[in-house]
Design an enzyme around this catalytic site. Structure first.
Site, short mmCIF file in Angstrom:
data_model
loop_
_atom_site.label_atom_id
_atom_site.label_comp_id
_atom_site.label_asym_id
_atom_site.label_seq_id
_atom_site.Cartn_x
_atom_site.Cartn_y
_atom_site.Cartn_z
N GLU A 54 0.87 -1.19 0.00
CA GLU A 54 0.00 0.00 0.00
C GLU A 54 0.89 1.23 0.00
O GLU A 54 1.88 1.27 0.73
CB GLU A 54 -0.89 -0.01 1.24
CG GLU A 54 -1.69 1.25 1.49
CD GLU A 54 -2.64 1.61 0.36
OE1 GLU A 54 -2.64 2.79 -0.06
OE2 GLU A 54 -3.38 0.73 -0.12
N ASP A 102 -7.11 -4.53 -5.12
CA ASP A 102 -8.21 -3.67 -4.69
C ASP A 102 -7.78 -2.23 -4.92
O ASP A 102 -7.54 -1.47 -3.99
CB ASP A 102 -8.54 -3.93 -3.21
CG ASP A 102 -9.82 -3.25 -2.78
OD1 ASP A 102 -10.45 -2.54 -3.59
OD2 ASP A 102 -10.19 -3.40 -1.60
N CYS A 129 -14.20 -0.72 -6.91
CA CYS A 129 -15.32 0.18 -6.62
C CYS A 129 -15.72 0.94 -7.90
O CYS A 129 -16.57 1.83 -7.85
CB CYS A 129 -14.96 1.16 -5.51
SG CYS A 129 -13.56 2.21 -5.88
#
Length: 181
Positions: A54, A102, A129
């Site tokens: 990340e 993701d 998303c």
């Protein structure tokens, strides 16, 4: 909330659907945020190595803290841009069973997606998303020999136009193995 649990449950289901995670294998969670999926994977597959990446350092700090609080020793987190991480860690190429993606709404940068493909994972679980960028990236994955095997919608935001999607891509040579079994 229940909708987030449903999303995580579906992602975890796709990680091992019709395929066991071999002991000692590596599972990557790219764009891992605070490491929720990576930690769920670490708990579900204690004999596997889970790697979370990340770019947001605060998220990685929280992920490391939460993994310690949960007693998880088979997960490690890196605070780095996914593309740069994959460039700087060629030792993972060919050793990864599954990659969970993701990414942000904008999807994965084309260079980063090429590096993900070069890792040669047998399956990719892509959580999104933004279905439009997921479909854009799905075309690239399919051109590289991955086939979309499963696709699910998870409505985390009722009464809005936003929807989360989870897709399972399986590398073509893996599809032939599974069909033979």
């Amino acid at each position: 909330p229940k909708s987030a649990e449903n999303l995580y449950r579906k992602a975890l289901e796709y990680v091992s659907l019709n395929s066991e995670i071999p002991e000692g294998s590596i599972v990557m969670d790219l764009f891992c945020g605070t490491g929720t999926i990576a930690q769920l994977l670490a708990k579900a597959y204690p004999k596997s190595e889970i790697v979370g990446v990340e770019i947001v350092e605060d998220g990685v700090r929280d992920a490391i803290k939460n993994a310690k609080l949960n007693g998880l020793e088979n997960v490690q987190f890196f605070a780095e841009d996914v593309n740069k991480f994959l460039l700087n860690h060629p030792e993972y190429a060919g050793k990864i069973h599954t990659i969970v993606l993701d990414p942000p709404r904008s999807g994965i940068a084309p260079k980063a997606l090429r590096r993900v493909i070069e890792l040669g994972a047998s399956r990719i679980v892509y959580v999104s998303c933004n279905p439009a960028t997921q479909i854009r990236d799905a075309v690239t994955l399919e051109e590289a020999g991955y086939r979309m095997d499963r696709f699910s919608l998870v409505d985390q935001f009722p009464h809005t136009s936003h929807i989360e999607t989870v897709a399972l891509f399986i590398k073509e040579d893996e599809n032939k193995k599974e069909a033979a079994d």
